[in-house]
Design a protein around this motif. Structure first.
Motif, short mmCIF file in Angstrom:
data_model
loop_
_atom_site.label_atom_id
_atom_site.label_comp_id
_atom_site.label_asym_id
_atom_site.label_seq_id
_atom_site.Cartn_x
_atom_site.Cartn_y
_atom_site.Cartn_z
N GLU A 38 -23.25 -10.59 40.07
CA GLU A 38 -21.99 -10.38 39.94
C GLU A 38 -21.35 -9.05 39.68
N CYS A 39 -20.29 -8.75 40.42
CA CYS A 39 -19.68 -7.27 40.08
C CYS A 39 -18.66 -7.55 38.96
N GLU A 40 -17.98 -6.66 38.81
CA GLU A 40 -16.92 -6.60 37.83
C GLU A 40 -15.67 -7.58 38.16
N VAL A 41 -15.57 -7.74 39.27
CA VAL A 41 -14.40 -8.64 39.52
C VAL A 41 -14.74 -10.27 39.14
N LYS A 42 -16.03 -10.55 38.80
CA LYS A 42 -16.54 -11.86 38.28
C LYS A 42 -15.96 -13.05 39.12
N MET A 70 -21.60 -14.02 42.84
CA MET A 70 -22.58 -13.14 42.75
C MET A 70 -22.87 -12.64 44.10
N HIS A 71 -22.87 -11.18 44.21
CA HIS A 71 -23.02 -10.84 45.73
C HIS A 71 -24.76 -10.97 45.97
N LEU A 72 -24.93 -11.64 47.08
CA LEU A 72 -26.38 -11.77 47.43
C LEU A 72 -26.72 -10.48 48.34
N PRO A 105 -14.80 -10.50 52.23
CA PRO A 105 -15.41 -9.28 51.54
C PRO A 105 -14.53 -9.27 50.13
N CYS A 106 -15.12 -8.48 49.21
CA CYS A 106 -14.64 -8.61 47.76
C CYS A 106 -13.88 -7.41 47.29
N GLU A 107 -13.01 -7.54 46.50
CA GLU A 107 -12.05 -6.51 46.05
C GLU A 107 -12.93 -5.23 45.71
N CYS A 108 -14.09 -5.46 45.05
CA CYS A 108 -15.04 -4.27 44.62
C CYS A 108 -15.35 -3.41 45.85
N GLY A 109 -15.28 -3.87 47.14
CA GLY A 109 -15.60 -2.95 48.18
C GLY A 109 -16.62 -3.49 48.95
N ARG A 110 -17.71 -4.26 48.16
CA ARG A 110 -18.81 -5.00 48.97
C ARG A 110 -18.43 -6.03 50.08
N THR A 111 -19.26 -6.04 51.07
CA THR A 111 -18.99 -7.03 52.05
C THR A 111 -19.84 -8.23 51.96
ZN ZN Z 1 -17.39 -7.65 44.27
#
Ligand code: ZN
Ligand code: ADP
Length: 433
Positions: A247-251, A254-256, A309-315
Protein backbone atom coordinates in the motif's frame (compact mmCIF):
# COMPACT_ATOMS: atom_id res chain seq x y z
CA UNK A 1 8.83 8.31 -2.54
CA UNK A 2 8.96 6.06 -5.60
CA UNK A 3 11.88 3.65 -5.66
CA UNK A 4 11.80 2.71 -9.33
CA UNK A 5 9.86 5.23 -11.40
CA UNK A 6 10.71 3.49 -14.64
CA UNK A 7 8.76 0.40 -13.69
CA UNK A 8 6.32 1.65 -11.08
CA UNK A 9 4.99 4.46 -13.28
CA UNK A 10 5.14 2.74 -16.67
CA UNK A 11 2.28 3.37 -19.07
CA UNK A 12 0.02 0.34 -19.32
CA UNK A 13 0.84 -0.47 -22.92
CA UNK A 14 4.59 -0.65 -22.27
CA UNK A 15 3.97 -2.62 -19.09
CA UNK A 16 1.81 -5.13 -20.94
CA UNK A 17 4.44 -5.52 -23.67
CA UNK A 18 7.03 -6.22 -21.01
CA UNK A 19 4.73 -8.66 -19.21
CA UNK A 20 4.05 -10.55 -22.42
CA UNK A 21 7.73 -10.84 -23.25
CA UNK A 22 8.46 -12.13 -19.75
CA UNK A 23 5.44 -14.42 -19.73
CA UNK A 24 6.67 -16.17 -22.85
CA UNK A 25 10.06 -16.66 -21.20
CA UNK A 26 8.60 -18.07 -18.02
CA UNK A 27 6.26 -20.43 -19.90
CA UNK A 28 9.26 -21.81 -21.75
CA UNK A 29 11.32 -22.05 -18.60
CA UNK A 30 8.77 -24.10 -16.67
CA UNK A 31 7.95 -26.27 -19.69
CA UNK A 32 11.56 -27.10 -20.39
CA UNK A 33 12.72 -27.51 -16.81
CA UNK A 34 9.88 -29.30 -15.08
CA UNK A 35 8.21 -32.50 -16.07
CA UNK A 36 5.35 -31.39 -13.87
CA UNK A 37 4.56 -28.39 -16.09
CA UNK A 38 5.36 -30.18 -19.33
CA UNK A 39 2.74 -32.81 -18.49
CA UNK A 40 0.25 -30.23 -17.29
CA UNK A 41 0.57 -28.16 -20.46
CA UNK A 42 0.41 -31.22 -22.69
CA UNK A 43 -2.69 -32.53 -20.95
CA UNK A 44 -4.36 -29.26 -21.95
CA UNK A 45 -2.88 -29.55 -25.46
CA UNK A 46 -0.89 -26.40 -24.95
CA UNK A 47 2.64 -25.34 -25.70
CA UNK A 48 4.47 -22.22 -24.46
CA UNK A 49 4.42 -20.91 -28.05
CA UNK A 50 0.63 -20.71 -27.78
CA UNK A 51 1.07 -17.57 -25.72
CA UNK A 52 0.67 -14.75 -28.20
CA UNK A 53 -1.14 -12.29 -25.97
CA UNK A 54 -1.61 -11.86 -22.22
CA UNK A 55 -5.17 -13.21 -22.57
CA UNK A 56 -3.78 -16.50 -23.88
CA UNK A 57 -2.61 -17.23 -20.35
CA UNK A 58 -6.25 -17.93 -19.46
CA UNK A 59 -6.15 -21.18 -21.40
CA UNK A 60 -3.37 -22.52 -19.21
CA UNK A 61 -3.99 -24.76 -16.18
CA UNK A 62 -3.67 -23.50 -12.60
CA UNK A 63 -0.96 -24.48 -10.17
CA UNK A 64 -2.20 -25.33 -6.68
CA UNK A 65 -0.68 -25.48 -3.26
CA UNK A 66 -1.12 -29.26 -3.28
CA UNK A 67 1.12 -29.43 -6.39
CA UNK A 68 3.84 -27.63 -4.47
CA UNK A 69 3.47 -29.86 -1.46
CA UNK A 70 4.02 -32.89 -3.65
CA UNK A 71 7.20 -31.34 -4.97
CA UNK A 72 8.59 -30.90 -1.43
CA UNK A 73 11.49 -30.35 -0.93
CA UNK A 74 13.45 -29.98 -4.21
CA UNK A 75 10.97 -31.14 -6.81
CA UNK A 76 9.79 -27.85 -8.26
CA UNK A 77 12.82 -25.72 -8.84
CA UNK A 78 13.15 -24.11 -12.24
CA UNK A 79 16.87 -23.45 -11.92
CA UNK A 80 19.62 -26.04 -11.43
CA UNK A 81 20.07 -26.87 -7.74
CA UNK A 82 23.63 -25.54 -7.78
CA UNK A 83 22.30 -22.08 -8.59
CA UNK A 84 20.01 -21.98 -5.56
CA UNK A 85 21.49 -19.89 -2.74
CA UNK A 86 18.64 -19.73 -0.22
CA UNK A 87 15.54 -21.62 0.84
CA UNK A 88 12.42 -20.39 2.56
CA UNK A 89 9.64 -22.52 3.87
CA UNK A 90 6.11 -21.27 4.55
CA UNK A 91 4.84 -21.11 8.09
CA UNK A 92 2.42 -23.92 7.31
CA UNK A 93 -0.61 -22.07 8.66
CA UNK A 94 -2.88 -24.27 6.57
CA UNK A 95 -1.06 -27.59 6.27
CA UNK A 96 2.21 -29.07 5.05
CA UNK A 97 4.70 -26.33 4.31
CA UNK A 98 5.86 -25.34 0.84
CA UNK A 99 9.39 -24.44 -0.21
CA UNK A 100 10.80 -21.64 -2.30
CA UNK A 101 14.33 -21.79 -3.71
CA UNK A 102 16.04 -18.51 -4.63
CA UNK A 103 18.92 -17.94 -6.99
CA UNK A 104 21.17 -14.92 -6.55
CA UNK A 105 19.10 -13.04 -9.08
CA UNK A 106 15.92 -13.96 -7.17
CA UNK A 107 17.38 -12.44 -4.02
CA UNK A 108 18.11 -9.26 -6.00
CA UNK A 109 14.52 -9.19 -7.26
CA UNK A 110 13.29 -9.64 -3.71
CA UNK A 111 15.46 -6.77 -2.48
CA UNK A 112 14.15 -4.62 -5.34
CA UNK A 113 10.44 -5.26 -4.68
CA UNK A 114 10.94 -4.84 -0.95
CA UNK A 115 12.83 -1.59 -1.52
CA UNK A 116 9.81 -0.43 -3.52
CA UNK A 117 7.47 -1.57 -0.73
CA UNK A 118 9.44 0.24 1.97
CA UNK A 119 9.60 3.34 -0.25
CA UNK A 120 5.81 3.28 -0.60
CA UNK A 121 5.86 4.05 3.12
CA UNK A 122 8.36 6.86 2.60
CA UNK A 123 11.38 4.92 3.90
CA UNK A 124 14.75 6.43 2.98
CA UNK A 125 18.36 5.86 4.01
CA UNK A 126 17.74 8.19 6.95
CA UNK A 127 15.21 5.82 8.49
CA UNK A 128 15.76 3.26 11.19
CA UNK A 129 13.82 0.15 10.19
CA UNK A 130 12.77 -1.81 13.24
CA UNK A 131 12.26 -5.21 11.65
CA UNK A 132 10.20 -7.34 14.02
CA UNK A 133 9.15 -9.85 11.38
CA UNK A 134 10.56 -13.25 12.28
CA UNK A 135 14.00 -14.02 10.85
CA UNK A 136 14.58 -17.56 9.69
CA UNK A 137 12.63 -19.76 7.36
CA UNK A 138 9.70 -17.34 7.47
CA UNK A 139 10.11 -14.89 4.61
CA UNK A 140 9.07 -11.77 6.55
CA UNK A 141 12.36 -11.10 8.33
CA UNK A 142 14.92 -11.57 5.58
CA UNK A 143 12.73 -10.18 2.80
CA UNK A 144 12.29 -6.91 4.65
CA UNK A 145 15.96 -6.94 5.59
CA UNK A 146 17.13 -7.19 1.97
CA UNK A 147 14.87 -4.32 0.92
CA UNK A 148 15.94 -2.06 3.78
CA UNK A 149 19.60 -2.78 3.01
CA UNK A 150 19.14 -1.91 -0.64
CA UNK A 151 17.65 1.44 0.34
CA UNK A 152 20.53 1.93 2.76
CA UNK A 153 18.22 2.36 5.75
CA UNK A 154 19.54 1.52 9.17
CA UNK A 155 18.15 -1.93 9.85
CA UNK A 156 17.52 -3.35 13.30
CA UNK A 157 17.15 -7.10 12.72
CA UNK A 158 15.34 -7.62 15.99
CA UNK A 159 12.91 -10.35 14.86
CA UNK A 160 9.84 -11.13 17.01
CA UNK A 161 9.66 -11.57 20.79
CA UNK A 162 11.15 -9.97 23.92
CA UNK A 163 8.72 -7.14 23.47
CA UNK A 164 9.95 -4.97 26.37
CA UNK A 165 13.43 -5.05 24.93
CA UNK A 166 12.01 -4.10 21.54
CA UNK A 167 10.46 -1.00 23.07
CA UNK A 168 13.67 0.02 24.82
CA UNK A 169 15.60 -0.43 21.57
CA UNK A 170 13.01 1.62 19.69
CA UNK A 171 13.55 4.43 22.17
CA UNK A 172 17.35 4.19 22.21
CA UNK A 173 17.85 3.76 18.46
CA UNK A 174 15.00 6.07 17.43
CA UNK A 175 13.26 3.50 15.25
CA UNK A 176 11.06 5.22 12.69
CA UNK A 177 9.67 2.38 10.55
CA UNK A 178 8.07 -0.63 12.21
CA UNK A 179 7.78 -3.85 10.24
CA UNK A 180 5.81 -6.71 11.82
CA UNK A 181 2.38 -8.33 11.76
CA UNK A 182 -0.56 -6.08 12.69
CA UNK A 183 -1.33 -8.24 15.72
CA UNK A 184 2.23 -7.85 16.97
CA UNK A 185 2.08 -4.09 16.44
CA UNK A 186 -0.90 -3.99 18.77
CA UNK A 187 0.92 -6.12 21.27
CA UNK A 188 3.85 -3.68 21.20
CA UNK A 189 1.40 -0.87 22.05
CA UNK A 190 -0.03 -2.92 24.89
CA UNK A 191 3.36 -3.76 26.39
CA UNK A 192 4.53 -0.14 26.11
CA UNK A 193 1.45 0.93 28.08
CA UNK A 194 2.24 -1.65 30.74
CA UNK A 195 5.75 -0.24 30.97
CA UNK A 196 4.25 3.17 31.64
CA UNK A 197 5.26 4.47 28.22
CA UNK A 198 2.76 6.17 25.96
CA UNK A 199 3.14 4.23 22.68
CA UNK A 200 2.44 7.46 20.79
CA UNK A 201 5.64 8.88 22.24
CA UNK A 202 7.75 6.19 20.58
CA UNK A 203 9.75 7.57 17.64
CA UNK A 204 7.85 5.38 15.14
CA UNK A 205 6.33 7.16 12.15
CA UNK A 206 4.97 4.36 9.99
CA UNK A 207 4.22 0.65 10.16
CA UNK A 208 4.50 -1.78 7.25
CA UNK A 209 2.23 -4.48 8.49
CA UNK A 210 1.12 -7.69 6.88
CA UNK A 211 1.35 -11.48 6.69
CA UNK A 212 -2.16 -11.88 8.11
CA UNK A 213 -5.61 -10.46 7.48
CA UNK A 214 -6.54 -7.31 9.30
CA UNK A 215 -9.54 -5.06 9.00
CA UNK A 216 -9.88 -1.31 8.47
CA UNK A 217 -10.94 -0.96 12.11
CA UNK A 218 -7.76 -2.72 13.14
CA UNK A 219 -5.82 -0.19 11.09
CA UNK A 220 -7.48 2.69 12.91
CA UNK A 221 -6.83 1.08 16.25
CA UNK A 222 -3.13 0.62 15.49
CA UNK A 223 -2.77 4.10 14.05
CA UNK A 224 -4.34 5.81 17.00
CA UNK A 225 -2.64 3.73 19.68
CA UNK A 226 0.83 3.91 18.22
CA UNK A 227 0.45 7.31 16.57
CA UNK A 228 1.69 6.01 13.21
CA UNK A 229 0.49 5.50 9.67
CA UNK A 230 -0.27 1.80 9.25
CA UNK A 231 0.22 0.44 5.73
CA UNK A 232 -0.58 -3.00 4.42
CA UNK A 233 1.96 -5.32 2.77
CA UNK A 234 1.15 -8.57 1.01
CA UNK A 235 3.17 -11.55 -0.07
CA UNK A 236 3.51 -15.28 0.17
CA UNK A 237 6.37 -17.74 0.36
CA UNK A 238 5.36 -19.55 -2.81
CA UNK A 239 5.85 -16.45 -4.95
CA UNK A 240 8.75 -14.68 -3.19
CA UNK A 241 7.65 -13.70 0.33
CA UNK A 242 6.68 -10.14 1.28
CA UNK A 243 6.93 -7.60 -1.53
CA UNK A 244 4.30 -8.88 -3.92
CA UNK A 245 2.11 -5.84 -3.20
CA UNK A 246 2.32 -2.80 -0.94
CA UNK A 247 0.00 0.00 0.00
CA UNK A 248 1.15 3.55 -0.70
CA UNK A 249 0.33 6.55 1.45
CA UNK A 250 -2.98 7.04 -0.41
CA UNK A 251 -4.21 3.87 1.37
CA UNK A 252 -6.53 2.73 -1.36
CA UNK A 253 -5.21 -0.71 -2.10
CA UNK A 254 -1.81 -2.34 -2.44
CA UNK A 255 0.27 -1.74 -5.57
CA UNK A 256 1.14 -5.09 -7.06
CA UNK A 257 4.59 -5.18 -8.60
CA UNK A 258 3.20 -6.29 -11.93
CA UNK A 259 6.45 -6.25 -13.86
CA UNK A 260 7.51 -9.21 -11.67
CA UNK A 261 4.19 -10.84 -10.77
CA UNK A 262 1.25 -11.08 -13.14
CA UNK A 263 -2.12 -11.00 -11.34
CA UNK A 264 -5.51 -12.39 -12.27
CA UNK A 265 -8.66 -12.53 -10.17
CA UNK A 266 -10.75 -15.64 -10.69
CA UNK A 267 -14.00 -17.06 -9.49
CA UNK A 268 -12.72 -19.71 -7.05
CA UNK A 269 -15.51 -22.07 -8.01
CA UNK A 270 -15.45 -21.92 -11.82
CA UNK A 271 -11.88 -20.71 -12.40
CA UNK A 272 -13.20 -18.02 -14.74
CA UNK A 273 -11.24 -14.75 -14.85
CA UNK A 274 -13.30 -11.95 -13.31
CA UNK A 275 -13.56 -8.32 -14.33
CA UNK A 276 -11.76 -5.42 -12.73
CA UNK A 277 -13.31 -4.69 -9.33
CA UNK A 278 -15.00 -8.06 -8.89
CA UNK A 279 -14.10 -10.02 -5.79
CA UNK A 280 -12.43 -13.37 -6.20
CA UNK A 281 -9.26 -15.39 -5.70
CA UNK A 282 -5.91 -13.88 -6.58
CA UNK A 283 -3.87 -15.93 -9.05
CA UNK A 284 -0.23 -15.04 -9.67
CA UNK A 285 2.32 -15.89 -12.32
CA UNK A 286 5.95 -15.10 -11.56
CA UNK A 287 7.48 -13.24 -14.50
CA UNK A 288 11.14 -12.96 -13.52
CA UNK A 289 11.87 -15.53 -10.82
CA UNK A 290 14.48 -18.18 -11.66
CA UNK A 291 14.58 -20.67 -8.78
CA UNK A 292 10.85 -21.07 -8.31
CA UNK A 293 8.75 -20.01 -11.29
CA UNK A 294 5.02 -20.55 -11.07
CA UNK A 295 2.35 -20.23 -13.72
CA UNK A 296 -1.16 -19.31 -12.59
CA UNK A 297 -0.62 -20.06 -8.94
CA UNK A 298 -3.85 -20.02 -6.94
CA UNK A 299 -3.02 -18.06 -3.79
CA UNK A 300 -6.32 -18.85 -2.07
CA UNK A 301 -6.50 -15.17 -1.06
CA UNK A 302 -9.71 -13.26 -1.69
CA UNK A 303 -9.50 -9.71 -3.00
CA UNK A 304 -10.25 -7.53 -6.03
CA UNK A 305 -8.09 -5.53 -8.41
CA UNK A 306 -8.11 -1.94 -9.62
CA UNK A 307 -6.12 -0.93 -12.72
CA UNK A 308 -6.69 2.82 -12.43
CA UNK A 309 -3.53 4.89 -11.94
CA UNK A 310 -3.08 6.08 -8.37
CA UNK A 311 -2.79 9.61 -7.00
CA UNK A 312 0.70 8.72 -5.81
CA UNK A 313 1.90 8.57 -9.43
CA UNK A 314 2.24 4.81 -9.65
CA UNK A 315 0.45 3.12 -12.51
CA UNK A 316 0.74 -0.38 -11.06
CA UNK A 317 -2.59 -2.07 -10.37
CA UNK A 318 -3.80 -2.19 -6.80
CA UNK A 319 -5.35 -5.12 -4.95
CA UNK A 320 -7.83 -4.48 -2.17
CA UNK A 321 -7.24 -5.55 1.42
CA UNK A 322 -7.19 -9.33 1.56
CA UNK A 323 -10.52 -10.41 2.94
CA UNK A 324 -9.23 -13.80 3.95
CA UNK A 325 -8.09 -17.10 2.59
CA UNK A 326 -10.63 -19.09 0.66
CA UNK A 327 -9.94 -21.85 3.26
CA UNK A 328 -10.81 -19.50 6.12
CA UNK A 329 -14.26 -18.73 4.89
CA UNK A 330 -16.73 -19.90 7.47
CA UNK A 331 -20.15 -21.14 6.54
CA UNK A 332 -22.32 -20.76 9.59
CA UNK A 333 -25.88 -21.90 9.07
CA UNK A 334 -25.71 -21.00 5.43
CA UNK A 335 -24.08 -17.59 5.90
CA UNK A 336 -20.63 -17.20 4.36
CA UNK A 337 -18.25 -14.99 6.24
CA UNK A 338 -14.62 -14.24 6.80
CA UNK A 339 -13.09 -13.68 10.24
CA UNK A 340 -12.02 -10.20 9.09
CA UNK A 341 -15.68 -9.16 8.82
CA UNK A 342 -16.23 -10.05 12.47
CA UNK A 343 -12.99 -8.31 13.44
CA UNK A 344 -14.18 -5.12 11.80
CA UNK A 345 -17.10 -5.01 14.23
CA UNK A 346 -15.31 -6.23 17.35
CA UNK A 347 -12.63 -3.60 17.23
CA UNK A 348 -15.14 -0.81 17.32
CA UNK A 349 -16.55 -2.01 20.64
CA UNK A 350 -15.25 0.35 23.32
CA UNK A 351 -15.68 -2.01 26.24
CA UNK A 352 -13.50 -4.68 24.69
CA UNK A 353 -9.86 -4.99 23.65
CA UNK A 354 -8.88 -5.90 20.07
CA UNK A 355 -7.82 -9.40 21.08
CA UNK A 356 -10.15 -12.17 20.04
CA UNK A 357 -10.54 -15.73 18.87
CA UNK A 358 -13.29 -17.45 16.98
CA UNK A 359 -14.23 -20.84 18.36
CA UNK A 360 -15.92 -23.15 15.93
CA UNK A 361 -17.87 -26.10 17.28
CA UNK A 362 -20.39 -28.56 15.96
CA UNK A 363 -23.50 -29.15 18.03
CA UNK A 364 -26.27 -31.44 16.87
CA UNK A 365 -24.87 -31.40 13.37
CA UNK A 366 -24.82 -27.60 13.18
CA UNK A 367 -21.81 -25.35 13.19
CA UNK A 368 -21.76 -22.86 16.03
CA UNK A 369 -19.46 -19.90 16.24
CA UNK A 370 -18.46 -18.24 19.49
CA UNK A 371 -16.35 -15.11 19.70
CA UNK A 372 -14.06 -14.92 22.68
CA UNK A 373 -13.04 -11.37 23.32
CA UNK A 374 -11.09 -9.66 26.07
CA UNK A 375 -12.74 -6.99 28.16
CA UNK A 376 -11.00 -3.69 28.69
CA UNK A 377 -8.98 -3.57 31.88
CA UNK A 378 -11.25 -0.84 33.31
CA UNK A 379 -14.23 -3.19 33.32
CA UNK A 380 -14.45 -5.22 36.48
CA UNK A 381 -14.80 -8.85 35.72
CA UNK A 382 -17.09 -9.48 38.70
CA UNK A 383 -19.79 -7.14 37.46
CA UNK A 384 -21.81 -9.94 35.97
CA UNK A 385 -24.68 -7.79 34.79
CA UNK A 386 -22.38 -5.35 33.06
CA UNK A 387 -20.62 -8.20 31.28
CA UNK A 388 -23.90 -9.65 30.13
CA UNK A 389 -24.94 -6.27 28.78
CA UNK A 390 -21.75 -5.93 26.81
CA UNK A 391 -22.07 -9.45 25.42
CA UNK A 392 -25.62 -8.76 24.33
CA UNK A 393 -24.54 -5.52 22.67
CA UNK A 394 -21.80 -7.27 20.70
CA UNK A 395 -24.21 -10.01 19.65
CA UNK A 396 -26.65 -7.41 18.44
CA UNK A 397 -24.05 -5.51 16.45
CA UNK A 398 -22.83 -8.67 14.73
CA UNK A 399 -26.36 -9.76 13.99
CA UNK A 400 -27.23 -6.37 12.51
CA UNK A 401 -24.15 -6.26 10.35
CA UNK A 402 -23.85 -9.86 9.23
CA UNK A 403 -27.33 -11.27 9.71
CA UNK A 404 -25.98 -14.00 11.89
CA UNK A 405 -26.53 -14.90 15.53
CA UNK A 406 -23.35 -16.09 17.18
CA UNK A 407 -22.15 -16.69 20.73
CA UNK A 408 -20.10 -14.02 22.50
CA UNK A 409 -17.98 -14.71 25.54
CA UNK A 410 -15.99 -12.02 27.30
CA UNK A 411 -12.77 -13.17 28.87
CA UNK A 412 -10.41 -11.43 31.26
CA UNK A 413 -7.73 -9.09 29.95
CA UNK A 414 -4.54 -10.83 28.76
CA UNK A 415 -6.05 -14.32 28.61
CA UNK A 416 -5.92 -14.69 24.83
CA UNK A 417 -2.48 -15.71 23.74
CA UNK A 418 -0.42 -12.99 22.03
CA UNK A 419 1.50 -13.83 18.91
CA UNK A 420 4.91 -12.62 17.83
CA UNK A 421 3.99 -13.45 14.25
CA UNK A 422 0.68 -14.48 12.74
CA UNK A 423 -2.18 -14.45 15.21
CA UNK A 424 -4.27 -17.59 15.48
CA UNK A 425 -7.84 -16.40 15.13
CA UNK A 426 -9.80 -19.58 14.49
CA UNK A 427 -9.93 -22.50 16.89
CA UNK A 428 -11.73 -25.27 15.10
CA UNK A 429 -13.12 -27.79 17.57
CA UNK A 430 -15.43 -29.50 15.10
CA UNK A 431 -14.77 -33.19 14.90
CA UNK A 432 -15.16 -33.53 11.18
CA UNK A 433 -14.63 -36.93 9.67
ZN1 ZN B 1 -0.50 4.68 -4.88
P1 ADP C 1 1.38 -19.61 5.43
O1 ADP C 1 0.41 -19.94 4.34
O2 ADP C 1 1.95 -20.83 6.07
O3 ADP C 1 0.89 -18.59 6.41
P2 ADP C 1 3.19 -17.59 4.37
O4 ADP C 1 3.96 -17.19 5.56
O5 ADP C 1 3.86 -17.64 3.08
O6 ADP C 1 2.59 -18.99 4.63
O7 ADP C 1 1.95 -16.59 4.30
C1 ADP C 1 1.35 -16.17 3.10
C2 ADP C 1 -0.11 -15.94 3.33
O8 ADP C 1 -0.32 -14.99 4.40
C3 ADP C 1 -0.83 -15.35 2.16
O9 ADP C 1 -1.20 -16.32 1.20
C4 ADP C 1 -2.03 -14.71 2.83
O10 ADP C 1 -3.05 -15.65 3.09
C5 ADP C 1 -1.48 -14.21 4.14
N1 ADP C 1 -1.10 -12.79 4.02
C6 ADP C 1 0.09 -12.27 3.72
N2 ADP C 1 0.06 -10.92 3.70
C7 ADP C 1 -1.22 -10.57 4.00
C8 ADP C 1 -1.90 -9.33 4.13
N3 ADP C 1 -1.31 -8.16 4.00
N4 ADP C 1 -3.23 -9.38 4.41
C9 ADP C 1 -3.86 -10.56 4.56
N5 ADP C 1 -3.27 -11.76 4.47
C10 ADP C 1 -1.97 -11.77 4.19
Amino acid sequence: MIWNKEYECMDRKSLEDLQLKRLKEVAHRVFERLLFYKRKFEESHLHPDDIKSLEDLRKFPFTRKSDLREGYPFGLFTAPLEKIVEFHISSGTTGKPVVNGYTRKDIQIWAEVMARALSCAGTTSRDVVHNAYGYGLFTGGLGTHYGAQLIGAKTIPISGGQTKRQITIMQDFKSTVLTCTPSYALHIAEVAEEMGINPRDLPLRVGILGAETWSESMRQEIESRLGIEALDIYGLTEIIGPGVAQECEVKEGMHLFEDHFLPEIIDPKTGKVLKEGEEGELVLTTLTREGTSLVRYRTGDITHINYQPCECGRTLARIGKIKGRADDMLIIRGVNLFPSQIENILIQIDEAEPHYQLILERRKGLDELTVELETSPHIFFDEVRRLEEIEAKIKREIEDALGLRIGVKLVEPRTIQRSMGKAKRIIDKRKLK
